[in-house]
Motif scaffolding. Structure first.
Motif, PDB file in Angstrom:
ATOM      1  N   GLU A 363       0.824  -1.217   0.000  1.00  0.00           N
ATOM      2  CA  GLU A 363       0.000   0.000   0.000  1.00  0.00           C
ATOM      3  C   GLU A 363       0.854   1.261   0.000  1.00  0.00           C
ATOM      4  O   GLU A 363       0.480   2.275  -0.578  1.00  0.00           O
ATOM      5  CB  GLU A 363      -0.927   0.004   1.232  1.00  0.00           C
ATOM      6  CG  GLU A 363      -1.824  -1.223   1.354  1.00  0.00           C
ATOM      7  CD  GLU A 363      -3.145  -1.047   0.630  1.00  0.00           C
ATOM      8  OE1 GLU A 363      -3.400   0.058   0.127  1.00  0.00           O
ATOM      9  OE2 GLU A 363      -3.919  -2.023   0.571  1.00  0.00           O
ATOM     10  N   THR A 368      -1.814  -1.342  -4.517  1.00  0.00           N
ATOM     11  CA  THR A 368      -2.990  -1.765  -3.772  1.00  0.00           C
ATOM     12  C   THR A 368      -3.613  -3.012  -4.405  1.00  0.00           C
ATOM     13  O   THR A 368      -3.287  -3.387  -5.525  1.00  0.00           O
ATOM     14  CB  THR A 368      -4.038  -0.644  -3.758  1.00  0.00           C
ATOM     15  OG1 THR A 368      -4.405  -0.356  -5.115  1.00  0.00           O
ATOM     16  CG2 THR A 368      -3.488   0.616  -3.103  1.00  0.00           C
ATOM     17  N   PHE A 369      -4.537  -3.628  -3.658  1.00  0.00           N
ATOM     18  CA  PHE A 369      -5.247  -4.797  -4.189  1.00  0.00           C
ATOM     19  C   PHE A 369      -5.939  -4.452  -5.513  1.00  0.00           C
ATOM     20  O   PHE A 369      -5.878  -5.215  -6.483  1.00  0.00           O
ATOM     21  CB  PHE A 369      -6.290  -5.300  -3.183  1.00  0.00           C
ATOM     22  CG  PHE A 369      -5.723  -6.207  -2.126  1.00  0.00           C
ATOM     23  CD1 PHE A 369      -5.220  -7.462  -2.453  1.00  0.00           C
ATOM     24  CD2 PHE A 369      -5.696  -5.825  -0.797  1.00  0.00           C
ATOM     25  CE1 PHE A 369      -4.696  -8.308  -1.487  1.00  0.00           C
ATOM     26  CE2 PHE A 369      -5.181  -6.661   0.185  1.00  0.00           C
ATOM     27  CZ  PHE A 369      -4.686  -7.899  -0.167  1.00  0.00           C
ATOM     28  N   SER A 370      -6.595  -3.296  -5.545  1.00  0.00           N
ATOM     29  CA  SER A 370      -7.342  -2.938  -6.753  1.00  0.00           C
ATOM     30  C   SER A 370      -6.410  -2.712  -7.941  1.00  0.00           C
ATOM     31  O   SER A 370      -6.707  -3.118  -9.066  1.00  0.00           O
ATOM     32  CB  SER A 370      -8.195  -1.692  -6.507  1.00  0.00           C
ATOM     33  OG  SER A 370      -7.418  -0.615  -6.055  1.00  0.00           O
ATOM     34  N   LEU A 373      -5.120  -6.048  -9.096  1.00  0.00           N
ATOM     35  CA  LEU A 373      -6.209  -6.785  -9.728  1.00  0.00           C
ATOM     36  C   LEU A 373      -6.465  -6.303 -11.157  1.00  0.00           C
ATOM     37  O   LEU A 373      -6.726  -7.102 -12.067  1.00  0.00           O
ATOM     38  CB  LEU A 373      -7.470  -6.637  -8.882  1.00  0.00           C
ATOM     39  CG  LEU A 373      -8.546  -7.716  -8.966  1.00  0.00           C
ATOM     40  CD1 LEU A 373      -7.929  -9.106  -8.941  1.00  0.00           C
ATOM     41  CD2 LEU A 373      -9.546  -7.555  -7.836  1.00  0.00           C
ATOM     42  N   ILE A 386      -7.501 -13.178  -4.293  1.00  0.00           N
ATOM     43  CA  ILE A 386      -7.263 -11.860  -3.690  1.00  0.00           C
ATOM     44  C   ILE A 386      -7.189 -12.071  -2.188  1.00  0.00           C
ATOM     45  O   ILE A 386      -8.116 -12.630  -1.589  1.00  0.00           O
ATOM     46  CB  ILE A 386      -8.417 -10.881  -4.001  1.00  0.00           C
ATOM     47  CG1 ILE A 386      -8.745 -10.872  -5.485  1.00  0.00           C
ATOM     48  CG2 ILE A 386      -8.079  -9.480  -3.525  1.00  0.00           C
ATOM     49  CD1 ILE A 386     -10.040 -10.157  -5.809  1.00  0.00           C
ATOM     50  N   ILE A 389     -10.851  -8.721   0.264  1.00  0.00           N
ATOM     51  CA  ILE A 389     -11.626  -7.633  -0.344  1.00  0.00           C
ATOM     52  C   ILE A 389     -11.843  -6.586   0.741  1.00  0.00           C
ATOM     53  O   ILE A 389     -12.621  -6.800   1.684  1.00  0.00           O
ATOM     54  CB  ILE A 389     -12.976  -8.147  -0.899  1.00  0.00           C
ATOM     55  CG1 ILE A 389     -12.722  -9.135  -2.051  1.00  0.00           C
ATOM     56  CG2 ILE A 389     -13.837  -6.986  -1.380  1.00  0.00           C
ATOM     57  CD1 ILE A 389     -13.979  -9.761  -2.627  1.00  0.00           C
ATOM     58  N   ASP A 393     -13.560  -0.477  -4.470  1.00  0.00           N
ATOM     59  CA  ASP A 393     -12.796  -0.598  -5.707  1.00  0.00           C
ATOM     60  C   ASP A 393     -12.407  -2.052  -5.976  1.00  0.00           C
ATOM     61  O   ASP A 393     -12.608  -2.593  -7.069  1.00  0.00           O
ATOM     62  CB  ASP A 393     -11.550   0.283  -5.612  1.00  0.00           C
ATOM     63  CG  ASP A 393     -11.071   0.742  -6.981  1.00  0.00           C
ATOM     64  OD1 ASP A 393     -11.825   0.560  -7.962  1.00  0.00           O
ATOM     65  OD2 ASP A 393      -9.951   1.281  -7.073  1.00  0.00           O
ATOM     66  N   THR A 394     -11.863  -2.698  -4.940  1.00  0.00           N
ATOM     67  CA  THR A 394     -11.445  -4.104  -5.080  1.00  0.00           C
ATOM     68  C   THR A 394     -12.653  -5.005  -5.340  1.00  0.00           C
ATOM     69  O   THR A 394     -12.604  -5.903  -6.186  1.00  0.00           O
ATOM     70  CB  THR A 394     -10.706  -4.578  -3.804  1.00  0.00           C
ATOM     71  OG1 THR A 394      -9.662  -3.652  -3.503  1.00  0.00           O
ATOM     72  CG2 THR A 394     -10.099  -5.950  -3.994  1.00  0.00           C
ATOM     73  N   ALA A 398     -13.255  -7.314  -8.637  1.00  0.00           N
ATOM     74  CA  ALA A 398     -13.427  -8.761  -8.440  1.00  0.00           C
ATOM     75  C   ALA A 398     -14.700  -9.233  -9.152  1.00  0.00           C
ATOM     76  O   ALA A 398     -14.706 -10.269  -9.826  1.00  0.00           O
ATOM     77  CB  ALA A 398     -13.500  -9.086  -6.951  1.00  0.00           C
ATOM     78  N   SER A 410     -11.433 -15.229  -2.541  1.00  0.00           N
ATOM     79  CA  SER A 410     -11.002 -14.139  -1.666  1.00  0.00           C
ATOM     80  C   SER A 410     -11.473 -14.383  -0.243  1.00  0.00           C
ATOM     81  O   SER A 410     -12.185 -15.350   0.043  1.00  0.00           O
ATOM     82  CB  SER A 410     -11.518 -12.794  -2.172  1.00  0.00           C
ATOM     83  OG  SER A 410     -10.904 -11.732  -1.442  1.00  0.00           O
TER      84      SER A 410
END
Length: 557
Positions: A363, A368-370, A373, A386, A389, A393-394, A398, A410
């Protein structure tokens, strides 16, 4: 052993050049792996243990095989227990020429000088792998609890307040502190610890470790050793030892016995110093398969079928430490085949798994995860994991991934399976998209199982049965069990853990309710009507099977 010493040996012998040496040093810093393992990765040596013949050659010493060696009492009596532990020295022979020893760190010449001075004998060095020497010292001098007491007896530091300005880094790297920290980690991990806590307070310094979800306390070291011990852990995890005002994160990779263990390290500034917690990530856990998790057959079959679907979202939910990651890794293992592209985004990557492309989330630099992804969708994946969540956004990406032909696995943090649906909607995702993409939700808990060595039947009191929500009439002739406590389970009555599971299969009736924004309680009631077994009901099944106690089920459901 110092990495720089080993690098110098390999460079001087022409086994690596200066450019490769620089790359290897960089890899050690970035990956957290041990140098010997990275040398094997670069195919400089075949296996990590191949460094030992090279060290023996460099020091002009002989290699010895200790696999069937059991030192007699007259030999171990030549080096006192505390001294053997402190210096990592195992006596293997004595004759007119002197005392032959194997050392955990044969590249430290000071150890030989200290032994020669303390024992008044000529010291002859022989070489064996360090993890073998550690094990043989432990066997010869009696147990890990004794080991820590022995090394504590060798610690002769005075109070920090009396010392004035001390060199903290030098203290952290001093032999007694290094050996003490290694022994604490060794004992905790051998006990099966998932976390190790170092906690400074005003007048004492506690060390606790978590086994099967419960915390146990080790014999505490003197409070004034808190600073050098914590500094040693920070040195091992490549943290800034001068920074005591801000939280830091790091990583340690150690060989404990013959297996490699990853530890995630976290520091937290407190009123009386820094609290440090090590999360133990035992790489051998990745060998778990779904059929080893103790799931009811219906849930096992459902997950096996679901992870093979071409698209959709499957969520594993529960509190921190409920085993969600273990379940998802076991599911991934079932589909980790040559014809399937698997991508994972994790914070951090907990286990290295061959055949799966794993990406660490960061981060602090915007990874970031989003963002990960979004990049995944351009990498032609079949299935995506993932780590969690966390935000709208994430969740949206997804859902987009699942609707465009990818299976997404996830985790979420909710109390039960129907709550995961409500959480996704509360984040801001459109209910009809959740209904269209969600295949199923598995809620789980980990609870302790009764020790088989001291399991005994007993009659629970009415108050416990009332809390459990069952009546004497419903019980019939069912028996209840508890653990009396024995040496095998350290008098706790419990040994090992198993999962409780609650599976929400998202079928058409539930999809209609999700689209209508039905609250969690309505979703749960409908799911139970359709055959969902709740966590409490799965807990009762485990109680009646004699696997766990009423108290454990009440604690976690």
């Amino acid at each position: 052993m110092e990495n720089s010493q080993l690098i110098d040996i390999f460079t001087n012998r022409g086994l690596i050049d200066q450019y490769l040496a620089a790359d290897i040093v960089q890899e050690v810093e970035n990956s957290g792996k041990e140098l010997a393992e990275i040398l094997a990765d670069y195919e400089v040596i075949k296996t990590a243990d191949d460094i030992w013949p090279i060290i023996a050659n460099e020091l002009r010493c002989g290699m010895v095989d200790l696999s069937n060696f059991d030192p007699p009492p007259e030999l171990t009596s030549l080096i006192p227990s505390g001294m053997a532990r402190l210096h990592g020295a195992l006596p293997i022979n004595v004759d007119n020429e002197g005392l032959t020893v194997c050392l955990v760190d044969p590249l430290n010449p000071q150890v030989i000088e200290d032994l020669r001075f303390a024992l008044g004998k000529e010291i002859i060095l022989a070489i064996a792998p360090d993890h073998v020497v550690e094990k043989k010292i432990d066997e010869a001098y009696g147990g890990q609890g004794q080991a820590i007491d022995d090394v504590l007896g060798q610690l002769e530091f005075t109070d920090q307040s009396e010392q004035g300005n001390v060199d903290v880094e030098a203290e952290a790297n001093s032999a007694p502190i290094v050996r003490y920290v290694d022994l604490v980690l060794y004992q905790a991990i051998n006990e099966g610890a998932s976390d190790i806590h170092f906690e400074p307070f005003e007048s004492d310094f506690k060390i606790r470790y978590r086994v099967d979800g419960a915390l146990y306390e080790m014999a505490p070291p003197p409070a004034h050793l808190a600073l050098p011990i914590l500094s040693r852990i920070k040195v091992m995890s490549s943290m800034n030892i001068a920074e005591k005002r801000l939280p830091q994160d790091g990583r340690i990779v150690k060989h404990i016995g013959e297996k490699q263990v990853d530890m995630r390290v976290s520091t937290l500034p407190t009123q009386h110093g820094e609290s440090v917690v090590l999360r133990v990530l035992d790489r051998s856990n990745i060998n778990l398969s779904l059929d080893m998790l103790g799931m009811p057959p219906a849930i096992f079959d459902y997950i096996n079928d679901t992870v093979r679907k071409p698209n959709g979202i499957f969520i594993c939910t529960g509190p921190t430490g409920a085993g969600k990651t273990t379940t998802l890794y076991a599911a991934l293992k079932e589909i980790n085949t040559i014809d399937s592209k698997l991508l994972t985004a994790e914070d951090p990557v907990e286990y290295d798994v061959d055949g799966i492309v794993q990406v660490p989330v960061n981060e602090s630099i915007g990874m970031t995860f989003s963002r990960v992804l979004r990049a995944f969708l351009r990498q032609d994946p079949d299935r995506i994991l993932i780590g969690e969540i966390r935000d709208l956004d994430t969740a949206q990406i997804a859902i987009q991934a699942s609707l465009t032909g990818h299976l997404v696995l996830s985790t979420l943090h909710t109390n039960d399976a129907p709550g995961a649906v409500t959480r996704l909607v509360d984040m801001g995702t459109e209910p009809f998209l959740v209904a269209a993409s969600l295949e199923g939700v598995l809620a789980q808990r980990l609870l302790r199982t009764i020790c088989k060595s001291c399991r005994a039947a007993y009659e629970p009191n009415e108050a416990l049965l009332t809390q459990l929500g069952v009546t004497s009439h419903e019980l019939g002739d069912k028996e209840f069990y508890t653990g009396r406590g024995c040496d095998v389970c350290d008098q706790s009555g419990y040994k090992g853990r198993r999962g409780l599971f609650e599976l929400l299969d998202v079928t058409d009736p539930l999809r209609d309710l999700i689209t209508e924004k039905a609250p969690t309680v309505v979703l749960k009631q409908k799911a139970i009507e359709l055959g969902m077994q709740t966590l409490r009901e799965d807990g009762l099944r485990n109680i009646y099977e004699g696997s766990t106690t009423i108290e454990e089920v009440l604690k976690y459901t």
